[in-house]
Design an enzyme around this catalytic site. Structure first.
Site: not given
Lengths: 299, 299
Positions: A95, A171, A239
């Site tokens: 990602t 995403k 994150k």
């Protein structure tokens, strides 16, 4: 389908399953991880034992943690891109910001490599079963070259556009929602406890009502069972939601719900829950309100 | 099933469908609304034309807006409870605080009436099709007496306990999630636009991924189609999330994600969007970030 020489870089919970699925798909697979024992385990399961020869690699699948690891694997001190043959394929699964994906594509194309921006969704079990969803964008050549490997590892490949970046954007959108939905589920399940609604009853009813979500149905049972064995850890969310909010900031887009969810995960990390299953964000709410969550084998 | 004399009080989008479903179920139905034209319309469709005789009513279904209207219909100046026969059934469908539901039950029981705390979920289409979900709690007598009507109006009746309050608690939990999920969908779909992901593409992909929710699948198409005809209006959410947060406050429970979602709906109301479909909360995000949402017939 033709057999490819495949390198899978990064054998974490997702990468290991991808490497297994590629192997089961009939490919020759070099699996490599910074943890030597993990690499050795994969070799024992049928992975190639030799040192990977990147000049002879058809497809490199990068299943590392983030943008900086992706860049390091490709273009760092021991970067593989410089050693890959012209026309080889890079499938990048981390990602990352869309802008970063576009920059990687440009650098790969400058070496005559094809770059597929291909973030994955579905979790470790689907990775192991070759049943991932992939949000992919890239050139026609990248899609064609990646196809045989994709058939082994993915159930669904969303073809989102002809340039890197769109896959990463989708995403980011998915992670925004997934992260918010887990935290919202935790907020609702603990709120329910204050009103006499048990987590088990919550699951029975809400999963059949308008308040349900994919994440609720997947994660709320962890709370009801008191099982915080990490299928996906709390640490993922600071994150991933951090990446999402960085991208949003760059677009001058205000995402207050995502920010609030991130703050709850940050509290969970501060409370020492980072390595537990992400459903453990419920413990932040329980601690605030003085509630008892169900106890289980691992709680 | 035996035919009952049923009064449906409140013929809004949910109450009208409930009254139609009860009629289709073979009951004699007196439908009443503060808007005389709505009452007349229901009579024209087969509802009883006479003034309701509450001494002869078996089941009164209250589909009003909130706690204060529920109390007013039952115990206000022209309240019906004092006129109902002993052993008659009250089915109370509004979203109310659990404590209020328990108080209503006690006052009803003091008059030998049975009170079913029965918030509903599913929307106007399911109401019209007799396919609602009902989150019900109350005495065994209340459940038994309500059964014939429930069979006409509901697909699923969750039997949540033997006292009023639990049904309302579960409804509050569901509304918390439903309200958060609509706002989160709006945040994600507009964030996606900043990254080149169209609302149509968002729906195609995210509805098949871990980021999906029931509300996303139901409401995101309104944004993609630019159709803000109110199936359920923005105005519902300051009310329902306000109830949720009041209940949470009383339990010293902090619900930051719900609070943040409520603030977005409040901004939508301030922007004059209160009567639009609740998917219009996306317009708050679009205005903040200077984005264009898809245009449709009603946008």
């Amino acid at each position: 389908m033709s057999t490819k020489n495949v390198a899978v870089i990064g054998l974490g919970s997702m990468g290991y399953g991808i490497a297994q699925s590629a192997l089961r798909g009939g490919h020759k697979v070099w699996g490599r991880d910074v943890v030597a024992a993990t690499t050795a385990k994969f070799i024992a399961e049928g992975g190639e034992a030799t040192v990977p020869d990147y000049a002879d690699t058809d497809v490199a699948v990068l299943v590392v943690l983030n943008a900086s690891q992706t860049e390091d694997v490709l273009f760092g001190k021991n970067g593989i891109a410089a050693h890959m043959r012209k026309g080889a394929i890079i499938i990048a699964c981390a990602t990352v910001p869309p802008e970063f994906a576009r920059a990687m594509e440009a650098r790969a194309q400058a070496l005559d490599l094809h770059y597929l921006d291909a973030p994955i969704s579905g979790g470790a079990v689907k990775a192991a079963n070759g049943a991932l969803s992939v949000m992919a964008s890239g050139s026609a050549e990248a899609f064609v070259g990646a196809q045989d490997v994709m058939e082994s590892i993915a159930e669904t490949v969303f073809e989102l556009g002809s340039q890197a970046g769109v896959g990463s954007a989708m995403k980011a959108v998915n992670q925004m929602l997934a992260g918010v939905h887990i935290a919202a589920m935790a907020e609702a399940v603990t709120f329910g406890i204050t009103q006499g609604v048990s987590p088990a009853s919550f699951i029975d009813v809400i999963s059949k009502c308008a308040g349900t979500s994919w994440m609720l149905e997947n994660r709320a049972p962890h709370i009801a069972e008191g099982d915080y064995t990490p299928r996906s850890s709390v640490n993922i969310w600071p994150k991933d939601l951090g990446i999402v909010l960085d991208i949003a900031d760059q677009a001058n887009f205000d995402a207050p719900i995502t920010k609030t969810a991130l703050a709850q995960y940050a509290k969970a990390v501060d409370a020492g829950l980072g390595l537990e299953d992400d459903a453990a964000v419920a413990k932040v709410y329980a601690a605030q309100a003085g509630l008892n969550l169900p106890k289980g084998k691992h709680s």
